[in-house]
Design a protein around this motif. Structure first.
Motif, PDB file in Angstrom:
ATOM      1  N   ALA A 196      32.647  13.182 -12.209  1.00  0.00           N
ATOM      2  CA  ALA A 196      32.015  12.546 -10.733  1.00  0.00           C
ATOM      3  C   ALA A 196      30.232  13.669 -11.262  1.00  0.00           C
ATOM      4  CB  ALA A 196      32.379  13.821  -9.733  1.00  0.00           C
ATOM      5  N   GLU A 197      29.971  14.322 -12.357  1.00  0.00           N
ATOM      6  CA  GLU A 197      28.978  14.568 -12.757  1.00  0.00           C
ATOM      7  C   GLU A 197      28.008  14.282 -13.920  1.00  0.00           C
ATOM      8  OE1 GLU A 197      27.224  16.696 -10.472  1.00  0.00           O
ATOM      9  OE2 GLU A 197      28.409  16.828  -9.196  1.00  0.00           O
ATOM     10  N   THR A 198      28.699  13.112 -14.094  1.00  0.00           N
ATOM     11  CA  THR A 198      28.402  12.563 -15.782  1.00  0.00           C
ATOM     12  C   THR A 198      26.683  11.663 -15.218  1.00  0.00           C
ATOM     13  OG1 THR A 198      30.439  12.197 -16.290  1.00  0.00           O
ATOM     14  CG2 THR A 198      29.438  10.789 -17.651  1.00  0.00           C
ATOM     15  N   ALA A 199      27.152  10.801 -14.537  1.00  0.00           N
ATOM     16  CA  ALA A 199      26.011  10.065 -14.014  1.00  0.00           C
ATOM     17  C   ALA A 199      24.674  10.186 -13.811  1.00  0.00           C
ATOM     18  CB  ALA A 199      26.621   8.662 -13.321  1.00  0.00           C
ATOM     19  N   SER A 200      25.276  12.192 -12.710  1.00  0.00           N
ATOM     20  CA  SER A 200      24.204  12.472 -12.125  1.00  0.00           C
ATOM     21  C   SER A 200      23.240  13.205 -13.055  1.00  0.00           C
ATOM     22  CB  SER A 200      25.107  13.129 -10.941  1.00  0.00           C
ATOM     23  OG  SER A 200      25.794  14.145 -11.821  1.00  0.00           O
ATOM     24  N   THR A 201      24.253  14.164 -14.122  1.00  0.00           N
ATOM     25  CA  THR A 201      23.395  15.083 -14.634  1.00  0.00           C
ATOM     26  C   THR A 201      22.760  14.449 -15.981  1.00  0.00           C
ATOM     27  OG1 THR A 201      25.650  16.172 -15.062  1.00  0.00           O
ATOM     28  CG2 THR A 201      23.600  16.928 -16.679  1.00  0.00           C
ATOM     29  N   PHE A 202      22.726  13.068 -16.303  1.00  0.00           N
ATOM     30  CA  PHE A 202      22.780  11.784 -17.453  1.00  0.00           C
ATOM     31  C   PHE A 202      20.728  11.031 -16.660  1.00  0.00           C
ATOM     32  CE2 PHE A 202      21.916   7.376 -19.026  1.00  0.00           C
ATOM     33  CZ  PHE A 202      22.373   7.910 -20.440  1.00  0.00           C
ATOM     34  N   GLY A 203      21.253  10.785 -14.967  1.00  0.00           N
ATOM     35  CA  GLY A 203      20.508  10.696 -14.745  1.00  0.00           C
ATOM     36  C   GLY A 203      18.956  12.346 -14.587  1.00  0.00           C
ATOM     37  N   GLU A 204      19.484  12.595 -14.347  1.00  0.00           N
ATOM     38  CA  GLU A 204      18.416  14.106 -13.849  1.00  0.00           C
ATOM     39  C   GLU A 204      18.089  14.358 -15.092  1.00  0.00           C
ATOM     40  OE1 GLU A 204      20.885  17.376 -12.144  1.00  0.00           O
ATOM     41  OE2 GLU A 204      19.192  19.182 -13.289  1.00  0.00           O
ATOM     42  N   LEU A 205      19.022  13.966 -16.652  1.00  0.00           N
ATOM     43  CA  LEU A 205      18.867  14.746 -17.882  1.00  0.00           C
ATOM     44  C   LEU A 205      17.122  13.811 -18.135  1.00  0.00           C
ATOM     45  CD1 LEU A 205      21.531  15.008 -19.763  1.00  0.00           C
ATOM     46  CD2 LEU A 205      19.629  16.163 -19.672  1.00  0.00           C
ATOM     47  N   ILE A 206      17.132  12.327 -18.232  1.00  0.00           N
ATOM     48  CA  ILE A 206      16.050  11.105 -18.354  1.00  0.00           C
ATOM     49  C   ILE A 206      14.789  12.026 -17.550  1.00  0.00           C
ATOM     50  CG2 ILE A 206      15.267   8.996 -17.523  1.00  0.00           C
ATOM     51  CD1 ILE A 206      18.185   7.757 -17.458  1.00  0.00           C
ATOM     52  N   VAL A 207      14.607  12.021 -15.892  1.00  0.00           N
ATOM     53  CA  VAL A 207      13.176  12.321 -14.979  1.00  0.00           C
ATOM     54  C   VAL A 207      13.280  14.173 -15.968  1.00  0.00           C
ATOM     55  CG1 VAL A 207      12.918  12.782 -13.121  1.00  0.00           C
ATOM     56  CG2 VAL A 207      14.021  10.400 -13.599  1.00  0.00           C
ATOM     57  N   ALA A 208      14.072  15.002 -15.633  1.00  0.00           N
ATOM     58  CA  ALA A 208      13.912  16.334 -16.399  1.00  0.00           C
ATOM     59  C   ALA A 208      12.646  16.005 -17.860  1.00  0.00           C
ATOM     60  CB  ALA A 208      14.603  17.147 -16.541  1.00  0.00           C
ATOM     61  N   ASP A 209      13.095  15.471 -18.866  1.00  0.00           N
ATOM     62  CA  ASP A 209      13.001  14.922 -19.787  1.00  0.00           C
ATOM     63  C   ASP A 209      11.458  14.556 -20.053  1.00  0.00           C
ATOM     64  OD1 ASP A 209      14.335  16.475 -21.702  1.00  0.00           O
ATOM     65  OD2 ASP A 209      15.307  14.539 -22.489  1.00  0.00           O
ATOM     66  N   ALA A 210      10.897  13.357 -18.789  1.00  0.00           N
ATOM     67  CA  ALA A 210       9.729  12.608 -18.812  1.00  0.00           C
ATOM     68  C   ALA A 210       9.124  13.641 -18.445  1.00  0.00           C
ATOM     69  CB  ALA A 210      10.468  11.473 -17.576  1.00  0.00           C
ATOM     70  N   ASN A 211       9.519  14.856 -17.023  1.00  0.00           N
ATOM     71  CA  ASN A 211       8.753  15.357 -17.318  1.00  0.00           C
ATOM     72  C   ASN A 211       8.217  16.340 -17.439  1.00  0.00           C
ATOM     73  OD1 ASN A 211       8.278  15.788 -13.689  1.00  0.00           O
ATOM     74  ND2 ASN A 211      10.361  15.708 -13.343  1.00  0.00           N
ATOM     75  N   VAL A 212       9.108  16.966 -18.461  1.00  0.00           N
ATOM     76  CA  VAL A 212       7.754  17.512 -19.712  1.00  0.00           C
ATOM     77  C   VAL A 212       6.868  17.364 -20.430  1.00  0.00           C
ATOM     78  CG1 VAL A 212       8.704  19.308 -22.196  1.00  0.00           C
ATOM     79  CG2 VAL A 212      10.588  19.102 -19.802  1.00  0.00           C
ATOM     80  N   LYS A 213       7.488  15.950 -20.793  1.00  0.00           N
ATOM     81  CA  LYS A 213       7.086  15.229 -21.548  1.00  0.00           C
ATOM     82  C   LYS A 213       5.018  14.276 -20.925  1.00  0.00           C
ATOM     83  CE  LYS A 213       9.396  12.525 -24.796  1.00  0.00           C
ATOM     84  NZ  LYS A 213      10.257  11.622 -24.242  1.00  0.00           N
TER      85      LYS A 213
END
Ligand SMILES: [Zn+2]
Length: 602
Positions: A416-433
């Motif tokens: 269950a936490e796979t797609a959520s973490t995936f979505g979060e990673l994309i945006v967290a990385d974009a935030n850092v960038k």
């Protein structure tokens, strides 16, 4: 403003908790359960052969009832979360719980009936075109049926449970509500903190001294009531172990693993990878301590924010957050972006920052209308944008399964936490960038590190504690002093003896140890996080990953976790390689953090 920060619940059931349509729905479910019970009592495999029309009807009814309960449950949870003081929610939830109990009894009966069906008939049932897509789920039900005792005993256990496991779990909430601690606010004025307020401050207050002063007060508050918490934990676990023993097992990990459709070898491999690869996280914590002017970080510093001079945080309006998520989702998957946009446009999200809302965030799906609802509180921080992206990831997972039979949508907690973490990673990385300067970048990477620190160290400690506690509980009642020692040792081991302070009463303060079902509410998080990282690593390497990703998500309730990874990723989860690819991504973040902070410490 383009998008509303309030969700639309009227499209689910108009008129709030007293909705006439909701009342009708509950009545319909009750009648349907009775009808299903009759159908099941009359069903006989031999006379239903060769096309098994009655059985198809039975399974269709059962799925329809469960979807209805899901729809009503989401609605009630939603109203309760958006207004915690609404007194009319609890009686409705109790009513729904009653229905859930009834359907569980019928579905338990069905499982046992399946055990009695001869193999030849059962295989013929699985081959019927309407039932073929449910083969895995039906086999799973039949296997579960083999573990059940006779109907009378199972019914007795489930009635005793209302005053047993479930009661101890509810009692924990009552106990926690009495825990308060005298402290002071940021200006030094005396105040009394609730357990929840103190927890937020202990881990999240930006002032290191405030956190350090709060820790002993925090520990003292739990110490004062440790015997009451120890009684609760002992009896909850004792009830559970007796239930297991009645079903012929002393292996307390058997059910948690089965619930997550995963093998013990996979869990062993994950912990091995975590143990072998935690040094870089300890180095990270030492660097964080140095930035806070300390030699070693304390328990209270691990998840703390890091606000260095010049860290001007970008503030997002809600519309900006929506645009940011849609844009960056789109770089990975246009379908993810489209789903996010759909959720914003159709008011699936409750995000307003106001009093009276429950803490935290969640996503639940509305199976009857193929929608989702997301709950959170949006204050405009980059972290909030990541949280929103996390919950939208969950919604995406649900959305790609919409057209599947309801049983096929029942994925377990670990995936269950796979797609959520995936979505979060994309945006967290974009935030850092997108960070405006190094100070902001440091703060954002630090926030991103909350996840790996929790998974590799904190949750690792909780798993070590819980395993050892259950082992000991099989022999005796465990005293508060022993619980403190077990927890302290687990924390020291998980954190490599690297912290200056620990929280030995975490066994009392952490709700997760007191959930009635499931137990071991810890390792599925670590699995989900690392599984998602592995997929994220693959997506970055291979590009054009969308179809493969969706195919994997659609199969999450259709096979064991190991088979899922083998089929869609071509990897063996019992071997470390796949997990290590994910670890590399965290190492990359830590390396960047070290580089950025090198000149800031002596
Ligand atoms: Zn989640």
């Amino acid at each position: 403003m383009k998008y509303s920060m309030n969700w639309d619940l009227d499209s689910l059931f108009p008129g709030g908790i007293n909705s006439a349509k909701l009342a009708t729905k509950l009545t319909q479910i009750k009648t349907a359960i009775a009808t299903l019970g009759d159908l099941l009592d009359r069903w006989d495999a031999a006379s239903d052969a060769p096309d098994y029309q009655q059985f198809i009807k039975l399974i269709t009814h059962l799925q329809k009832i469960e979807a209805g309960i899901g729809q009503a449950g989401l609605f009630m949870t939603a109203i309760g979360s958006a207004d915690v003081n609404n007194p009319e929610v609890a009686p409705m939830v109790a009513k729904l719980d009653g229905l859930e109990n009834e359907i569980e009894t019928v579905s338990g009966k069905l499982k046992k009936v399946l055990v009695q069906v001869p193999d030849a008939h059962f295989n013929a049932i699985l081959a019927v075109p309407e039932l073929k897509p449910l083969a895995f789920n039906l086999k799973e039900m039949r296997d579960a049926g083999k573990e059940l005792l006779d109907d009378k005993t199972e019914a007795l256990i489930s009635r005793l449970n209302l005053d047993g496991r479930s009661a101890w779990s509810a009692h924990y909430d009552s106990l926690v509500a009495t825990v308060t601690m005298p402290f002071h606010d940021a200006d030094g004025n005396p105040t009394t903190l609730s357990a929840g307020q103190a927890d937020n401050n202990l881990l999240g207050n930006a002032d290191p001294q405030y956190r350090a002063d709060l820790l002993p007060v925090w520990e003292q508050a739990w110490t004062a009531k440790e015997q009451l918490f120890a009684d609760t934990l002992n009896h909850l676990a004792g009830f559970r172990l007796t239930e297991y023993a009645a079903h012929g097992t002393t292996d307390f990990l058997k059910k948690p693993l089965k619930d997550n459709r995963m093998r013990a070898e996979t869990l062993t491999t994950i912990w091995q990878v975590v143990d072998d690869n935690k040094q870089f996280l300890l180095d990270y914590l030492d660097r964080k301590a140095a930035l806070l002017g300390k030699k070693h970080a304390g328990w209270q510093d691990v998840e703390a924010p890091l606000n260095l001079p010049g860290a001007q945080h970008h503030h997002f309006t809600y519309d900006e957050a929506a645009a940011f998520i849609i844009k960056h989702y789109g770089e990975f998957s246009p379908k993810m972006a489209a789903l996010a946009q759909h959720a914003f446009e159709h008011n699936w999200i409750e995000a307003e920052d106001r009093a009276g809302k429950a803490p935290g965030g969640w996503m639940e799906s509305a199976p009857e209308t193929n929608e989702s609802r997301i709950f959170m509180t949006f204050t405009g921080s980059p972290n909030d944008v990541s949280t929103l992206a996390h919950e939208l990831g969950h919604a995406f997972h649900s959305s790609v399964m919409n057209d599947l039979p309801y049983f096929r949508q029942g994925y377990a907690m670990n995936v269950a936490e796979t797609a959520s973490t995936f979505g979060e990673l994309i945006v967290a990385d974009a935030n850092v960038k997108a960070a405006a300067n190094d100070a902001e970048k440091i703060a954002l990477i630090n926030a991103k590190m909350d996840n790996p620190l929790a998974m590799f160290l904190n949750i690792r400690a909780r798993f070590l504690f819980e395993s050892r506690f259950y082992q000991l509980r099989q022999q005796k009642l465990v005293t508060p002093a022993e619980l403190n020692e077990l927890m302290l040792n687990a924390q020291k081991e998980a954190f490599g003896h690297d912290l200056s302070t620990y929280s030995p009463h975490l066994w009392a303060s952490k709700l997760h140890f007191y959930i009635a079902d499931p137990s071991f509410y810890n390792f599925p998080y670590v699995f989900g996080y690392l599984f998602s990282l592995g997929i994220y690593a693959k997506a970055q390497q291979e590009g054009n990953f969308e179809d493969q990703y969706i195919a994997l998500l659609r199969d999450t309730a259709n096979m064991s976790t190991e088979e899922l990874a083998q089929k869609h990723l071509g990897v063996d989860l019992t071997k470390p390689d796949f997990w290590l690819a994910g670890v590399q991504l965290i190492k990359r973040d830590v390396a960047e953090f070290m580089r950025l902070t090198d000149s800031l410490v002596k």
